[in-house]
Structure formats: structure tokens, C-alpha cells
Design an enzyme around this catalytic site. Structure first.
Site, PDB file in Angstrom:
ATOM      1  CB  SER A 178       9.847  47.739 -21.961  1.00 48.48           C
ATOM      2  OG  SER A 178       9.020  48.885 -21.807  1.00 48.48           O
ATOM      3  CE  LYS A 179      11.099  45.191 -14.819  1.00 43.53           C
ATOM      4  NZ  LYS A 179      12.183  44.539 -14.064  1.00 43.53           N
ATOM      5  NE  ARG A 180      10.327  54.197 -18.165  1.00 42.66           N
ATOM      6  CZ  ARG A 180      10.836  54.760 -17.084  1.00 42.66           C
ATOM      7  NH1 ARG A 180      11.553  54.032 -16.248  1.00 42.66           N
ATOM      8  NH2 ARG A 180      10.630  56.046 -16.839  1.00 42.66           N
ATOM      9  CD  GLU A 181       5.060  50.486 -24.570  1.00 42.99           C
ATOM     10  OE1 GLU A 181       4.794  51.324 -25.420  1.00 42.99           O
ATOM     11  OE2 GLU A 181       5.262  49.291 -24.831  1.00 42.99           O
ATOM     12  CG  MET A 184       4.197  48.974 -13.917  1.00 41.86           C
ATOM     13  SD  MET A 184       5.506  48.255 -12.929  1.00 41.86           S
ATOM     14  CE  MET A 184       7.060  48.747 -13.508  1.00 41.86           C
TER      15      MET A 184
END
Length: 506
Positions: free
Chosen positions: A262-265, A267
RNA sequence: GCCGCGUUCGUCUAAGGGUUAGGACACCACCCUUUCACGGUGGUGAUACGGGUUCGAAUCCCGUACGCGGUACCA
């Protein structure tokens, strides 16, 4: 052109992540290899998710990767329109046809009623109650209502959807190009909505209708679509005939370090997920891209291709052309692949070394200038880039490996020099300085020779002088070979740097 | 919960009944280099588990475990 037609159908929700680019890539490779067409179709049927600028972003990202579509809203083609929102009218017809033939039905349930049904039926055993053949009899739809009631509701323009009527007892199976035989019990699949209350199709209806109308022959998509395959197969059976159905290939997922990518991970672990920078126009949030991180498109495409595929040999570095030639669906792996940023950087490093500096000179130049270095001459920069490229994994590494060519050292790592510094060495450099003025041929080999000869005259091991020389030129223990540095710096600048350093070394 | 898909070194993967289970990234050591890299040589390190089938199984079958995906009027 052969009759091989493949398509990539992104929804314009912003950004284009690794999995998306890899799907495009496999589509593209398969199309090119079979001399077929690669189609870009935009799935913009969900108004809530449509993001301004996202479609342009997709074009730019594909173009950067070198994966140009043959047909798209922008490129045109004989099968347009290529945006689903512009094909709205046709979907309703197909949905109505399904209703008439008994394969689908009108459902008038309001969101509140659906919510109520789920709440009532929810148990520990069944945390996600489905709208399926066991439930549909209790809901408000054209199956449970009389024909007259249904007709009245339709007359009054009552908001409604059209749902597929999944057979209670049947088995659907198909042969996936990657996984082989896959089968499902229809009684365990829910009655998916095909046409939404706003008249827009869901993906399920749209993908089948559009694939048919656009004569798609092979369909590559992510594994997350596998569970809805039975719905699509049934639609093909009812609408156009299973024999016309494209061949499916469900690609393995790309995973992050601890689970789904994911984008979050990404990052959190400090690596990009998108092909290029994406700035969400609504929130202003910026998501970093591989391009801006310093990746070459050749490397990006290469590493993505290898995430789940290999040609059976031990080759790992492939050009796009080689991939087109060697890609083979039989060698696509079934299991998901964890994305490893270290390996991704290795691919980029290999490509930086492989490609002549001229391929990425403009990018490097722009980056250096952005960080305040004044690049006077492209020829010199090309020499520098060629010299230091083997120590750069990312295009952004060029700054750290070349700034000293543009700027004399502000400080010296004196701790590395002074403890062993003495009058003889100082003497040597004074003489070397004088000698450089009369050197006729200013190049690395000639310099090294002169340097070593003079060292011999002074009875000092050249090795003991090279480190001080390096520190005089760049300020610290880093950079390429000293004589190469001096070579590029030129006689005047080299002399100037030795001169200033000698004043400092006491 | 149910449904589906998957599972070979830490990671990406090769080996489609018979190999000392191969390669690459990462890591470690040595060589090269009086910087650091590049390069070279070597090393650590894997068939999830349990049953079958077979002379022989990472490979075929069954079960279990684990992981992932799906279970929306999102794609």
C-alpha cells in the site's frame, strides 16, 4: 495485425502503482509479441472515485515507461468510445436483456433496507451476509414481487438496480492461462449488482460488454479479480456465448514487506509505489514516484517484468524489446511476489551502468542545477557522469558523486592527512604544483606517471601521497580515482586546489 | 465464518519423478584498490507440516497449517 487484442482498464482514481504498471506491461508484451493491439480503456463509471487529472497521469506514466497504447481515448481507434462513461447507453440494454431472459432481476431495496438485512442476518458464523439466492426471496425485487407490483414500481421511477440471478446449483469453471482449471459453485456466489441506480454499470457488466464490443481476445488482470470470475463467465454465457470469451490470466499480487503493498506501507519503508509523482488535486497530498526517485524507465520496466516472471534462463537484465521477444505466459509465477526495494535499486544500478551517459544526461543535469551546481558544459558533464555512474544506484545519487567537480572543497578532512604530514610531503606537492604547469598532455595516465616519477625522486611511496592529493582536490576520502578527478578538473583548477590546500595543511 | 488462490534460501526465483536443490539481491570473508565504489573469488542460507502413490517426490494425490485475495449500488 493479428486478432490478438488486449486491454488495460484502469479507473482514474489517481496514481498508477506497481501492480498496475506490471499488468500494463504484461498486456503490452503479449500484444506486441503476437503482433496484436494494446488497448487503454478508461473505467470512469464511478463518479465518486473519479479524480481530476488522473487520466492524463496514466498517459504520462505509460509514456514514460515506453508502453504506448494502440487504441485509447487519446489515440483513437475503431472500437470507441474508450471511456466507459461515454458508453453508458449500451449497458442498460444488455442488463434489460438479461432480465427478460431470467438471468437478472430488478431490485428496489434501499441502502437502509440492505443494511437492515445485513444486520439481521449477521452472526459470528456469517459476518458478511450476502444478497444471494437464499436471501433474495425476502427482499424487494422482481423475483419476490408480483409482476404487477414490479411494473408499478418501475412506472413510478422507483430507484432500482439490476442484479444477476446466480443459479442455485451449478458449477462454473474456466481455464486460466496462469493457474489452469479454476472452478466455483454458483450457489455460493452472491447476486452482484450489474447496473447501479444511477444507470451506470458496475465493473462486472462493463468489463464483459466492453470486452465483447472491443473484441478483446486475452484479458490480464490482478488476482484480486479471481473471485468475481464466475460472474463474468456467466455473463459471457448469457450474453455473447462462452466461446467468444477472452482467455483469462489472473496475475499474482505484488506484496509489500509485511503484507499487501500500500501507499502507506511503502511510505513507512521509504520507497515509492507509483510510477511517477502524483499530487492529489483535492488534498494536495504528494505521493512519490519511481521516476522522481531516480529510476530509469528501462530499469523500472525490467524489474517489474521480473516480479513474477522469468524466461527460464539466468538472465535478469532485459530490454523492452527482449521482453517482447521472450515473454512467455507459461513462465508467469502463480504465487504473489514481495517487492524488494534493494533489488529494485540493483536493477537501476545495472541500467545506469549499461546505458551510455547521454541517455540520462538531461535528468542528471537538471538535478544538479536544482541543487545549486552550475553545469557549464555538457561535454564535461558527460565525462563526469561516465566516470561516476558505476557508483550510482539512482539518478539522484549523481549529486553526491559529482558535486566536488563543480565546487572546490570548503573544508578538508585534515584528520586523514595531518598526522602523517611532513616537510617532505609538502615539498613534493610544491614541486608537483610547479611541474603541472609545464605538463604538455593533461590526462589521467600522463598525470599518474608524472606523479609517481616525482614521488620516486623524493623517495616517498606514491600511495602515501595519493590520499593527501585526493583530499586536496575534493576535501575527503571519496570519489573516483584521483588522477581521473584531476584530469576532469583540468590543469588550472587542479593547481588552484593544490595551492589552497597547501596553505591549510600545517 | 464462507469462497477462491497460493506456499523452494531473509527476498525474487530455477529445477514440470532421478541434480551435491542452481542463479540473482541482501549479508559475511578474502582479492583488487593506500578513499569509496565497480570487478573477482569464496561462504552462510530453502523445498511449511503429516500422510500416501512410486524403485525413486520440491515435483503427482489427500489432509493440516500458514499467507494473501474476495465477500459494496469500488474497481
Amino acid at each position: 495485425m493479428s486478432n490478438v487484442r488486449v486491454r488495460f482498464a484502469p479507473s482514474p482514481t489517481g496514481g498508477l502503482h506497481l501492480g498496475g504498471v506490471r499488468t500494463v506491461l504484461y498486456n503490452y508484451l503479449f500484444a506486441r509479441q503476437n503482433k496484436g493491439s494494446f488497448i487503454l480503456r478508461i473505467e470512469d463509471t464511478d463518479q465518486n472515485r473519479y479524480v481530476e487529472g488522473a487520466e492524463d497521469y496514466i498517459y504520462n506514466a505509460l509514456s514514460w515507461c515506453g508502453l504506448e497504447p494502440d487504441e485509447s481515448p487519446r489515440h483513437g481507434g475503431q472500437y470507441g468510445p474508450y471511456r466507459q462513461s461515454e458508453r453508458k447507453e449500451s449497458y442498460r440494454r444488455y442488463a434489460e436483456k438479461l432480465v427478460q431472459e431470467g438471468h437478472a432481476y430488478y431490485a428496489f431495496d434501499t441502502p437502509a433496507e440492505l443494511e437492515q438485512m445485513r444486520n439481521e442476518l449477521r452472526t459470528d458464523e456469517n459476518p458478511n451476509p450476502q444478497y444471494d439466492h437464499r436471501v433474495r426471496g425476502k427482499m424487494r425485487n422482481s423475483l419476490s414481487l408480483s409482476a404487477k407490483e414490479t411494473e408499478e414500481l418501475l412506472q413510478k421511477d422507483t430507484p432500482h438496480v439490476i442484479r444477476i440471478r446466480m443459479p442455485e446449483k451449478d458449477k462454473v469453471s474456466f481455464t486460466d492461462m496462469i493457474r489452469g482449471e479454476v472452478s466455483f459453485e454458483t450457489g455460493l456466489v452472491d447476486d452482484k449488482v450489474l447496473l447501479k441506480a444511477d444507470g451506470m454499470p458496475t465493473y462486472h457488466l462493463a468489463v464483459v460488454v466492453d470486452d465483447h464490443l472491443m473484441e478483446i481476445s486475452h484479458a490480464f488482470r490482478g488476482e484480486e479479480w479471481l473471485p468475481s470470475a464466475p460472474v463474468h463467465i456467466l455473463l459471457w454465457r448469457y450474453l455473447f456465448g462462452e466461446d467468444k470469451m477472452p482467455q483469462w490470466a489472473h496475475l499474482p499480487l505484488i506484496l509489500g514487506p509485511t503484507g499487501k503493498l500500500s501507499k502507506r506501507e511503502a511510505m513507512k519503508y521509504g520507497f515509492p509505489v507509483f510510477a511517477m509523482n502524483w499530487k492529489d488535486p483535492a488534498t494536495g497530498e504528494l505521493t512519490e514516484g519511481f521516476r522522481e526517485r531516480g529510476f530509469l524507465p528501462q530499469a523500472f520496466v525490467n524489474l517489474l517484468a521480473m516480479l513474477g516472471w522469468n524466461d527460464g534462463s539466468e538472465q535478469e537484465i532485459f530490454t523492452l524489446q527482449e521482453l517482447v521477444e521472450k515473454f512467455n505466459i507459461d513462465h508467469v509465477h502463480k504465487g504473489g511476489a514481495k517487492f524488494d526495494f534493494e533489488k529494485a535499486k540493483w536493477f537501476n544500478h545495472e541500467w545506469i551502468k549499461k546505458l551510455p551517459a547521454s541517455h540520462y544526461l538531461p535528468e542528471v543535469k537538471a538535478q544538479l542545477q536544482q541543487r545549486g551546481l552550475h553545469v557549464e558544459e555538457d561535454g564535461q558533464l558527460e565525462r563526469i557522469v561516465t566516470l561516476v555512474k558505476e557508483r550510482c544506484s539512482l539518478l539522484t545519487d549523481f549529486y553526491d558523486n559529482s558535486y566536488f567537480f563543480f565546487r572546490a572543497p570548503a573544508e578538508y578532512d585534515t584528520a586523514a592527512v595531518l598526522p602523517k604530514w611532513n616537510a617532505e610531503k609538502r615539498n613534493f606537492f610544491h614541486e608537483f604544483l610547479k611541474e603541472t604547469e609545464s605538463i604538455t598532455e593533461w590526462n589521467s595516465a600522463f598525470l599518474e606517471n608524472a606523479f609517481k616519477q616525482l614521488a620516486a625522486v623524493h623517495g616517498i611511496k606514491p600511495g602515501e601521497l595519493q590520499l593527501p592529493f585526493r583530499i586536496m582536490l575534493v576535501g575527503g576520502k571519496f570519489g573516483p580515482g584521483v588522477f581521473d578527478i584531476a584530469d576532469i578538473l583540468g590543469q588550472k583548477e587542479t593547481a588552484a586546489r593544490i595551492g589552497s590546500a597547501l596553505i591549510q595543511f600545517k
